[in-house]
Design a protein around this motif. Structure first.
Motif, PDB file in Angstrom:
ATOM      1  N   GLU A  10     -13.600 -38.359  -0.813  1.00 59.22           N
ATOM      2  CA  GLU A  10     -13.439 -38.777   0.576  1.00 59.22           C
ATOM      3  C   GLU A  10     -12.006 -38.729   1.099  1.00 59.22           C
ATOM      4  N   PHE A  11     -11.017 -38.656   0.223  1.00 64.19           N
ATOM      5  CA  PHE A  11      -9.642 -38.558   0.698  1.00 64.19           C
ATOM      6  C   PHE A  11      -9.365 -37.127   1.144  1.00 64.19           C
ATOM      7  N   ALA A  12      -8.518 -36.982   2.137  1.00 61.75           N
ATOM      8  CA  ALA A  12      -8.106 -35.663   2.606  1.00 61.75           C
ATOM      9  C   ALA A  12      -6.628 -35.707   2.957  1.00 61.75           C
ATOM     10  N   LEU A  13      -5.950 -34.598   2.749  1.00 60.12           N
ATOM     11  CA  LEU A  13      -4.530 -34.498   3.052  1.00 60.12           C
ATOM     12  C   LEU A  13      -4.341 -33.683   4.321  1.00 60.12           C
ATOM     13  N   SER A  14      -3.491 -34.168   5.204  1.00 58.76           N
ATOM     14  CA  SER A  14      -3.207 -33.470   6.451  1.00 58.76           C
ATOM     15  C   SER A  14      -1.988 -32.575   6.268  1.00 58.76           C
ATOM     16  N   SER A  16      -0.748 -28.114   6.613  1.00 60.92           N
ATOM     17  CA  SER A  16      -1.067 -26.809   6.036  1.00 60.92           C
ATOM     18  C   SER A  16      -0.528 -26.653   4.623  1.00 60.92           C
ATOM     19  N   GLU A  17       0.643 -27.273   4.339  1.00 57.49           N
ATOM     20  CA  GLU A  17       1.231 -27.118   3.012  1.00 57.49           C
ATOM     21  C   GLU A  17       0.423 -27.844   1.948  1.00 57.49           C
ATOM     22  N   GLN A  18      -0.397 -28.823   2.361  1.00 58.12           N
ATOM     23  CA  GLN A  18      -1.219 -29.566   1.412  1.00 58.12           C
ATOM     24  C   GLN A  18      -2.605 -28.953   1.247  1.00 58.12           C
ATOM     25  N   ASN A  19      -2.900 -27.925   2.021  1.00 53.87           N
ATOM     26  CA  ASN A  19      -4.210 -27.285   1.959  1.00 53.87           C
ATOM     27  C   ASN A  19      -4.049 -25.768   1.881  1.00 53.87           C
ATOM     28  N   PRO A  20      -3.441 -25.282   0.793  1.00 51.59           N
ATOM     29  CA  PRO A  20      -3.177 -23.838   0.686  1.00 51.59           C
ATOM     30  C   PRO A  20      -4.447 -22.999   0.696  1.00 51.59           C
ATOM     31  N   ASP A  21      -5.570 -23.561   0.229  1.00 49.67           N
ATOM     32  CA  ASP A  21      -6.810 -22.795   0.227  1.00 49.67           C
ATOM     33  C   ASP A  21      -7.270 -22.486   1.647  1.00 49.67           C
ATOM     34  N   LEU A  22      -7.153 -23.478   2.547  1.00 47.34           N
ATOM     35  CA  LEU A  22      -7.557 -23.263   3.934  1.00 47.34           C
ATOM     36  C   LEU A  22      -6.520 -22.445   4.691  1.00 47.34           C
ATOM     37  N   THR A  23      -5.238 -22.749   4.464  1.00 47.85           N
ATOM     38  CA  THR A  23      -4.169 -22.044   5.167  1.00 47.85           C
ATOM     39  C   THR A  23      -4.173 -20.553   4.834  1.00 47.85           C
ATOM     40  N   ASP A  24      -4.354 -20.239   3.553  1.00 40.73           N
ATOM     41  CA  ASP A  24      -4.322 -18.844   3.110  1.00 40.73           C
ATOM     42  C   ASP A  24      -5.697 -18.182   3.104  1.00 40.73           C
ATOM     43  N   LYS A  25      -6.724 -18.945   3.544  1.00 38.98           N
ATOM     44  CA  LYS A  25      -8.100 -18.429   3.563  1.00 38.98           C
ATOM     45  C   LYS A  25      -8.503 -17.906   2.186  1.00 38.98           C
ATOM     46  N   ASP A  26      -8.158 -18.702   1.170  1.00 38.54           N
ATOM     47  CA  ASP A  26      -8.418 -18.320  -0.212  1.00 38.54           C
ATOM     48  C   ASP A  26      -9.723 -18.973  -0.675  1.00 38.54           C
ATOM     49  N   ILE A  27     -10.813 -18.211  -0.659  1.00 37.45           N
ATOM     50  CA  ILE A  27     -12.125 -18.743  -1.019  1.00 37.45           C
ATOM     51  C   ILE A  27     -12.153 -19.199  -2.474  1.00 37.45           C
ATOM     52  N   VAL A  31     -13.084 -22.977  -3.688  1.00 34.72           N
ATOM     53  CA  VAL A  31     -14.172 -23.294  -4.614  1.00 34.72           C
ATOM     54  C   VAL A  31     -13.653 -24.050  -5.828  1.00 34.72           C
ATOM     55  N   SER A  32     -12.403 -23.771  -6.229  1.00 31.19           N
ATOM     56  CA  SER A  32     -11.848 -24.424  -7.415  1.00 31.19           C
ATOM     57  C   SER A  32     -11.699 -25.930  -7.226  1.00 31.19           C
ATOM     58  N   ARG A  33     -11.708 -26.396  -5.978  1.00 27.26           N
ATOM     59  CA  ARG A  33     -11.606 -27.838  -5.737  1.00 27.26           C
ATOM     60  C   ARG A  33     -12.798 -28.594  -6.313  1.00 27.26           C
ATOM     61  N   LEU A  34     -13.910 -27.889  -6.477  1.00 26.11           N
ATOM     62  CA  LEU A  34     -15.109 -28.525  -7.017  1.00 26.11           C
ATOM     63  C   LEU A  34     -15.015 -28.731  -8.518  1.00 26.11           C
ATOM     64  N   ASN A  35     -14.044 -28.105  -9.146  1.00 24.53           N
ATOM     65  CA  ASN A  35     -13.861 -28.233 -10.594  1.00 24.53           C
ATOM     66  C   ASN A  35     -13.151 -29.548 -10.903  1.00 24.53           C
ATOM     67  N   PRO A  36     -13.770 -30.426 -11.719  1.00 25.82           N
ATOM     68  CA  PRO A  36     -13.151 -31.721 -12.029  1.00 25.82           C
ATOM     69  C   PRO A  36     -11.752 -31.606 -12.616  1.00 25.82           C
ATOM     70  N   GLY A  37     -11.452 -30.490 -13.255  1.00 26.17           N
ATOM     71  CA  GLY A  37     -10.139 -30.336 -13.862  1.00 26.17           C
ATOM     72  C   GLY A  37      -9.137 -29.637 -12.970  1.00 26.17           C
ATOM     73  N   SER A  38      -9.537 -29.377 -11.739  1.00 28.12           N
ATOM     74  CA  SER A  38      -8.664 -28.651 -10.822  1.00 28.12           C
ATOM     75  C   SER A  38      -7.390 -29.436 -10.530  1.00 28.12           C
ATOM     76  N   LEU A  42      -4.485 -32.958  -3.824  1.00 29.21           N
ATOM     77  CA  LEU A  42      -4.975 -34.333  -3.778  1.00 29.21           C
ATOM     78  C   LEU A  42      -4.882 -34.990  -5.145  1.00 29.21           C
ATOM     79  N   ARG A  43      -5.271 -34.276  -6.189  1.00 29.80           N
ATOM     80  CA  ARG A  43      -5.192 -34.842  -7.540  1.00 29.80           C
ATOM     81  C   ARG A  43      -3.744 -35.121  -7.932  1.00 29.80           C
ATOM     82  N   LEU A  44      -2.841 -34.272  -7.490  1.00 34.43           N
ATOM     83  CA  LEU A  44      -1.429 -34.505  -7.784  1.00 34.43           C
ATOM     84  C   LEU A  44      -0.946 -35.786  -7.109  1.00 34.43           C
ATOM     85  N   PHE A  45      -1.399 -36.021  -5.876  1.00 31.51           N
ATOM     86  CA  PHE A  45      -1.044 -37.261  -5.186  1.00 31.51           C
ATOM     87  C   PHE A  45      -1.598 -38.464  -5.939  1.00 31.51           C
ATOM     88  N   LEU A  46      -2.857 -38.379  -6.352  1.00 32.10           N
ATOM     89  CA  LEU A  46      -3.490 -39.500  -7.043  1.00 32.10           C
ATOM     90  C   LEU A  46      -2.803 -39.802  -8.371  1.00 32.10           C
TER      91      LEU A  46
END
Length: 209
Positions: A10-14, A16-27, A31-38, A42-46
């Motif tokens: 449920e947490f999200a980071l605001s 573009s630099e925190q969302n390289p997958d969306l910024t770079d349109k990197d599918i 998808v790798s965000r779904l991997n528990p070990g990714s 966000l995981r780095l912040f946590l």
């Protein structure tokens, strides 16, 4: 406060630099965000953020929260009681807690169920732990106006009269009495107001020379 499962869902980071997958349109990266070990931002912040506290028990978490702020603001017994009462309602499914009701309502929508809202579970369930608390800081991020201006971007005084030679553009300006996008203003729409007010200010300043 919550636990790690809720935070990752449920947490999200605001930004573009925190969302390289969306910024770079990197599918693939998305998808790798779904991997528990990714190793996502966000995981780095946590895991590394100084304002994110982890603990196995409410008592331990309260101690860390008080240590972080330098004052005994959190009563360990009271925090444990609040978490226990919440978990009892989750287990029974009969609770009237407004937050739990909102969670169940949100999960009726497929997109929220899949991407945004974690399934109800006990916060103290070891499989979803550890418990997590986040220190919040109050700040002003956007002014969304401040200097009253007219449609020529001239700054107005308290009586509504233009101040000679003074203009305001961008978020510091009132955009002629209100944002040009009104209630529909979002992150990506502020640039339009900056261009509009800057252009108006430049034209009027040039005409007055």
């Amino acid at each position: 406060m919550c636990n790690r499962t809720v935070a990752l869902k449920e947490f999200a980071l605001s930004g573009s630099e925190q969302n390289p997958d969306l910024t770079d349109k990197d599918i693939r990266l998305l998808v790798s965000r779904l991997n528990p070990g990714s190793d996502s931002p966000l995981r780095l912040f946590l895991d590394r953020g100084v304002d994110f506290l982890h603990a196995a028990t409410a008592t331990e978490l309260a101690a860390k929260m008080n240590a972080l702020t330098g004052s005994a603001l959190i009563d360990p017994a009271q925090l444990d009681s609040v978490i226990h009462d919440r978990d009892v309602q989750v287990a029974s499914g009969l609770g009237k807690d407004p937050q739990l009701a909102a969670i169940r309502a949100a999960r009726r929508f497929a997109t929220d169920k899949i991407m945004r809202v974690a399934p109800p579970h006990r916060l103290t369930d070891p499989e979803h732990g550890p418990l997590l608390a986040v220190r919040l800081s109050v700040l002003t991020r956007k002014s969304l106006g401040g200097l009253q201006t007219d449609l020529r971007s001239r700054v107005l005084d308290d009586s509504g009269v233009p101040v000679p030679g003074m203009y305001a553009a961008g978020e510091a300006a009132g955009f002629g009495g209100g944002g040009i996008h009104g209630h529909r203003a979002l992150e990506g729409t502020f640039l339009g107001g900056c261009l509009f007010s800057g252009r108006a200010a430049g034209r009027d300043a040039a005409a007055s020379v």
